[in-house]
Design a protein around this motif. Sequence first.
Motif, PDB file in Angstrom:
ATOM      1  N   TRP A 115      -9.109   6.215 -10.014  1.00 51.35           N
ATOM      2  CA  TRP A 115      -9.596   5.949  -8.668  1.00 51.35           C
ATOM      3  C   TRP A 115     -11.106   6.138  -8.592  1.00 51.35           C
ATOM      4  O   TRP A 115     -11.659   7.097  -9.124  1.00 51.35           O
ATOM      5  CB  TRP A 115      -8.915   6.863  -7.654  1.00 51.35           C
ATOM      6  CG  TRP A 115      -9.485   6.694  -6.286  1.00 51.35           C
ATOM      7  CD1 TRP A 115     -10.349   7.525  -5.643  1.00 51.35           C
ATOM      8  CD2 TRP A 115      -9.277   5.586  -5.411  1.00 51.35           C
ATOM      9  NE1 TRP A 115     -10.685   7.009  -4.419  1.00 51.35           N
ATOM     10  CE2 TRP A 115     -10.034   5.817  -4.252  1.00 51.35           C
ATOM     11  CE3 TRP A 115      -8.526   4.422  -5.496  1.00 51.35           C
ATOM     12  CZ2 TRP A 115     -10.053   4.935  -3.177  1.00 51.35           C
ATOM     13  CZ3 TRP A 115      -8.548   3.539  -4.420  1.00 51.35           C
ATOM     14  CH2 TRP A 115      -9.303   3.804  -3.277  1.00 51.35           C
TER      15      TRP A 115
ATOM     16  N   CYS B 192     -13.439  -3.747  -1.650  1.00 53.71           N
ATOM     17  CA  CYS B 192     -12.385  -4.299  -0.793  1.00 53.71           C
ATOM     18  C   CYS B 192     -12.947  -4.744   0.548  1.00 53.71           C
ATOM     19  O   CYS B 192     -12.584  -5.808   1.061  1.00 53.71           O
ATOM     20  CB  CYS B 192     -11.269  -3.272  -0.602  1.00 53.71           C
ATOM     21  SG  CYS B 192     -10.234  -3.038  -2.056  1.00 53.71           S
TER      22      CYS B 192
ATOM     23  N   ARG C 218      -4.846  -3.223  -7.358  1.00 50.31           N
ATOM     24  CA  ARG C 218      -5.108  -1.845  -7.799  1.00 50.31           C
ATOM     25  C   ARG C 218      -4.364  -1.679  -9.113  1.00 50.31           C
ATOM     26  O   ARG C 218      -3.146  -1.585  -9.139  1.00 50.31           O
ATOM     27  CB  ARG C 218      -4.639  -0.841  -6.754  1.00 50.31           C
ATOM     28  CG  ARG C 218      -4.749   0.602  -7.195  1.00 50.31           C
ATOM     29  CD  ARG C 218      -6.208   1.016  -7.424  1.00 50.31           C
ATOM     30  NE  ARG C 218      -6.253   2.362  -7.952  1.00 50.31           N
ATOM     31  CZ  ARG C 218      -6.591   2.651  -9.210  1.00 50.31           C
ATOM     32  NH1 ARG C 218      -6.901   1.692 -10.073  1.00 50.31           N
ATOM     33  NH2 ARG C 218      -6.637   3.909  -9.608  1.00 50.31           N
TER      34      ARG C 218
ATOM     35  N   MET D 295      -7.533   1.122   0.663  1.00 47.12           N
ATOM     36  CA  MET D 295      -8.026  -0.182   0.204  1.00 47.12           C
ATOM     37  C   MET D 295      -7.661  -1.277   1.200  1.00 47.12           C
ATOM     38  O   MET D 295      -8.502  -2.098   1.565  1.00 47.12           O
ATOM     39  CB  MET D 295      -7.468  -0.500  -1.182  1.00 47.12           C
ATOM     40  CG  MET D 295      -8.029   0.393  -2.274  1.00 47.12           C
ATOM     41  SD  MET D 295      -7.230   0.151  -3.877  1.00 47.12           S
ATOM     42  CE  MET D 295      -7.918  -1.441  -4.341  1.00 47.12           C
TER      43      MET D 295
ATOM     44  N   THR E 269      -0.368  -3.536  -5.940  1.00 51.64           N
ATOM     45  CA  THR E 269      -0.538  -2.639  -7.069  1.00 51.64           C
ATOM     46  C   THR E 269      -0.064  -3.361  -8.319  1.00 51.64           C
ATOM     47  O   THR E 269       0.679  -4.343  -8.235  1.00 51.64           O
ATOM     48  CB  THR E 269       0.301  -1.363  -6.880  1.00 51.64           C
ATOM     49  OG1 THR E 269       1.663  -1.749  -6.602  1.00 51.64           O
ATOM     50  CG2 THR E 269      -0.224  -0.516  -5.730  1.00 51.64           C
TER      51      THR E 269
ATOM     52  N   ASN F  87      -4.478   6.053  -1.410  1.00 52.90           N
ATOM     53  CA  ASN F  87      -5.594   5.250  -1.912  1.00 52.90           C
ATOM     54  C   ASN F  87      -5.398   3.765  -1.647  1.00 52.90           C
ATOM     55  O   ASN F  87      -6.341   3.077  -1.249  1.00 52.90           O
ATOM     56  CB  ASN F  87      -5.801   5.485  -3.412  1.00 52.90           C
ATOM     57  CG  ASN F  87      -6.371   6.850  -3.708  1.00 52.90           C
ATOM     58  OD1 ASN F  87      -6.952   7.503  -2.845  1.00 52.90           O
ATOM     59  ND2 ASN F  87      -6.214   7.306  -4.937  1.00 52.90           N
ATOM     60  N   THR F  88      -4.189   3.261  -1.873  1.00 58.27           N
ATOM     61  CA  THR F  88      -3.973   1.826  -1.646  1.00 58.27           C
ATOM     62  C   THR F  88      -3.969   1.506  -0.155  1.00 58.27           C
ATOM     63  O   THR F  88      -4.375   0.411   0.234  1.00 58.27           O
ATOM     64  CB  THR F  88      -2.686   1.327  -2.335  1.00 58.27           C
ATOM     65  OG1 THR F  88      -1.577   2.138  -1.935  1.00 58.27           O
ATOM     66  CG2 THR F  88      -2.833   1.364  -3.850  1.00 58.27           C
TER      67      THR F  88
ATOM     68  N   ALA G 102       0.834  -1.197   0.000  1.00 58.10           N
ATOM     69  CA  ALA G 102       0.000   0.000   0.000  1.00 58.10           C
ATOM     70  C   ALA G 102       0.875   1.256   0.000  1.00 58.10           C
ATOM     71  O   ALA G 102       1.022   1.919   1.026  1.00 58.10           O
ATOM     72  CB  ALA G 102      -0.936  -0.023   1.203  1.00 58.10           C
TER      73      ALA G 102
END
Length: 153
Positions: free
Chosen positions: A129, A137, A95, A18, A60, A14-15, A10
Amino acid sequence: MKQLLIVAHAPSENTRAMAEAVLKGASHQDIDNVSCRLIAPLDAEPADVLACDAIILGTTENLGYMSGALKDFFDRCYYPCLEVKQGLPCALYVRAGQDGTGTCRAVETICTGLRWNWVQPPLVCRGDWQEGFLEKCSELGMNVSAGLDVGIY
């Protein structure tokens, strides 16, 4: 108490959101017999995998492949876990800036070699996004945790 391990790369806000959504879903108040742990791939050790009853992987898409951090996790954990964790229930979320196909294929190939069992198809969050990624998730985390809780796997 069963253990659900979430190993998630992450590197961005954003990640991280998630990964936290997966953890939040997996920790739903109606799930009683599952303890959840979120850990970064570079911090995860074979002992973490050996202690878990199911695993959710998050990455990712990097140049059509999984993140280097997740690949490093597999490099360190593959042989210590190979014989001991066959049949481990697993799930994946990606992602993806593109289509996620190469990323999914790479992770699936390694997990097949480990003889882990997919409990659902990979969740691929593609393109720009979207706030809806967080709900998906959370659902992933809740589904895996609930299945573990009731003994489906």
